[in-house]
Enzyme design. Sequence first.
Site, PDB file in Angstrom:
ATOM      1  N   ARG A  62      41.483 -15.343  70.397  1.00  0.00           N
ATOM      2  CA  ARG A  62      40.397 -14.714  71.053  1.00  0.00           C
ATOM      3  C   ARG A  62      40.645 -13.300  71.699  1.00  0.00           C
ATOM      4  O   ARG A  62      40.453 -13.282  72.864  1.00  0.00           O
ATOM      5  CB  ARG A  62      39.524 -15.818  72.005  1.00  0.00           C
ATOM      6  CG  ARG A  62      39.262 -17.034  71.481  1.00  0.00           C
ATOM      7  CD  ARG A  62      38.770 -18.121  72.477  1.00  0.00           C
ATOM      8  NE  ARG A  62      38.599 -19.222  71.858  1.00  0.00           N
ATOM      9  CZ  ARG A  62      38.092 -20.291  72.390  1.00  0.00           C
ATOM     10  NH1 ARG A  62      38.145 -20.329  73.837  1.00  0.00           N
ATOM     11  NH2 ARG A  62      37.926 -21.360  72.135  1.00  0.00           N
ATOM     12  N   ASP A  64      40.609  -9.615  73.364  1.00  0.00           N
ATOM     13  CA  ASP A  64      39.383  -9.254  74.165  1.00  0.00           C
ATOM     14  C   ASP A  64      38.791  -7.920  73.636  1.00  0.00           C
ATOM     15  O   ASP A  64      39.231  -7.378  72.613  1.00  0.00           O
ATOM     16  CB  ASP A  64      40.242  -8.604  75.504  1.00  0.00           C
ATOM     17  CG  ASP A  64      40.780 -10.176  76.478  1.00  0.00           C
ATOM     18  OD1 ASP A  64      40.198 -10.956  76.154  1.00  0.00           O
ATOM     19  OD2 ASP A  64      41.628  -9.744  77.021  1.00  0.00           O
ATOM     20  N   TYR A 122      52.446  -9.495  69.603  1.00  0.00           N
ATOM     21  CA  TYR A 122      51.667  -8.583  70.042  1.00  0.00           C
ATOM     22  C   TYR A 122      52.236  -7.183  70.262  1.00  0.00           C
ATOM     23  O   TYR A 122      53.754  -7.333  70.473  1.00  0.00           O
ATOM     24  CB  TYR A 122      51.004  -8.765  71.296  1.00  0.00           C
ATOM     25  CG  TYR A 122      49.992  -9.954  71.326  1.00  0.00           C
ATOM     26  CD1 TYR A 122      48.511  -9.271  71.066  1.00  0.00           C
ATOM     27  CD2 TYR A 122      49.952 -11.023  71.616  1.00  0.00           C
ATOM     28  CE1 TYR A 122      47.338 -10.124  71.420  1.00  0.00           C
ATOM     29  CE2 TYR A 122      48.864 -12.210  71.602  1.00  0.00           C
ATOM     30  CZ  TYR A 122      47.695 -11.284  71.555  1.00  0.00           C
ATOM     31  OH  TYR A 122      46.702 -12.284  71.239  1.00  0.00           O
ATOM     32  N   ARG A 209      48.994  -7.348  78.413  1.00  0.00           N
ATOM     33  CA  ARG A 209      48.401  -6.396  79.182  1.00  0.00           C
ATOM     34  C   ARG A 209      49.017  -6.189  80.738  1.00  0.00           C
ATOM     35  O   ARG A 209      49.281  -4.991  81.036  1.00  0.00           O
ATOM     36  CB  ARG A 209      46.695  -6.027  79.249  1.00  0.00           C
ATOM     37  CG  ARG A 209      46.235  -5.973  77.863  1.00  0.00           C
ATOM     38  CD  ARG A 209      44.845  -6.138  77.631  1.00  0.00           C
ATOM     39  NE  ARG A 209      44.068  -5.404  78.584  1.00  0.00           N
ATOM     40  CZ  ARG A 209      42.645  -5.390  79.018  1.00  0.00           C
ATOM     41  NH1 ARG A 209      42.225  -6.253  78.530  1.00  0.00           N
ATOM     42  NH2 ARG A 209      42.267  -4.546  79.662  1.00  0.00           N
TER      43      ARG A 209
END
Length: 267
Positions: A62, A64, A122, A209
């Site tokens: 999911r 962002d 990522y 992040r």
Amino acid sequence: MGELSERSSGEKVRRIMLTIAYDGTNYCGFQVQPNGITIQEVLNRALTDLLGTETHTIGASRTDAGVHARGNVAVFDTTARMGADKFAFALNTYLPDDIKIQGSREVPPEFHPRYTETVKTYEYRILNRVFPDPTRRLDSLHWYGPLDTDAMRKAASYLVGEHDFKSFAASGYSSASTIRTIYEANLTKEDDLIRFRIAGNGFLYNMVRIIAGTLIEVGKGDRDADSIPEILAAKDRACAGATAPAHGLTLIGIRYPEWEGKPGWND
């Protein structure tokens, strides 16, 4: 699975897995929500138009608002007889230019993209140059000042292994456990582009992040590279750095180790 399309009696239902790439700039994340358009909403609509029956997907990650992907995963159920690999080509004709399917395949009906062992990768990109580059504004964070990449690389190395990442989780995470295993945390620089790539068995809300923001502070000299173990041990979000902006983050891909050795999975 009630989340997916209804099954027609007497017809064979197949589960199709999609690998999805998208530019998340104009979307409120992947998952369907009431306050804005999302990747999943557009994908569901395209599938419904293609198949002529209401179709819903289950997504693996999911992501962002503003986050991009090269290899997110979603599945849907269908009785359509189209070749599994053809769904990608057909569906792309219904999708906008900033969302495109990279591949489609049939998977066992019991496969679920979230409730199974995964390895997610990522990448966070930092454009480290004096002036912004307009051509990279959507997929990289611009930082004009010098960054010590050796210190950032050393800091990232402390993340590898099994740790409690509570300090690197934004408030509001829904996971019962904050323990995750990181398999890779590498930082490279080519010309003026810094790439921080991290792979693990899962990530908490905003975890990548927050890690990226912390590494940037290390690179600027505001934080010592050797402080990472202390941050992990504190289990306190206030001890970690700022949350880096979403647009620098891309979901590179998702692997499913427990399925990879099974017959037919790698065909």
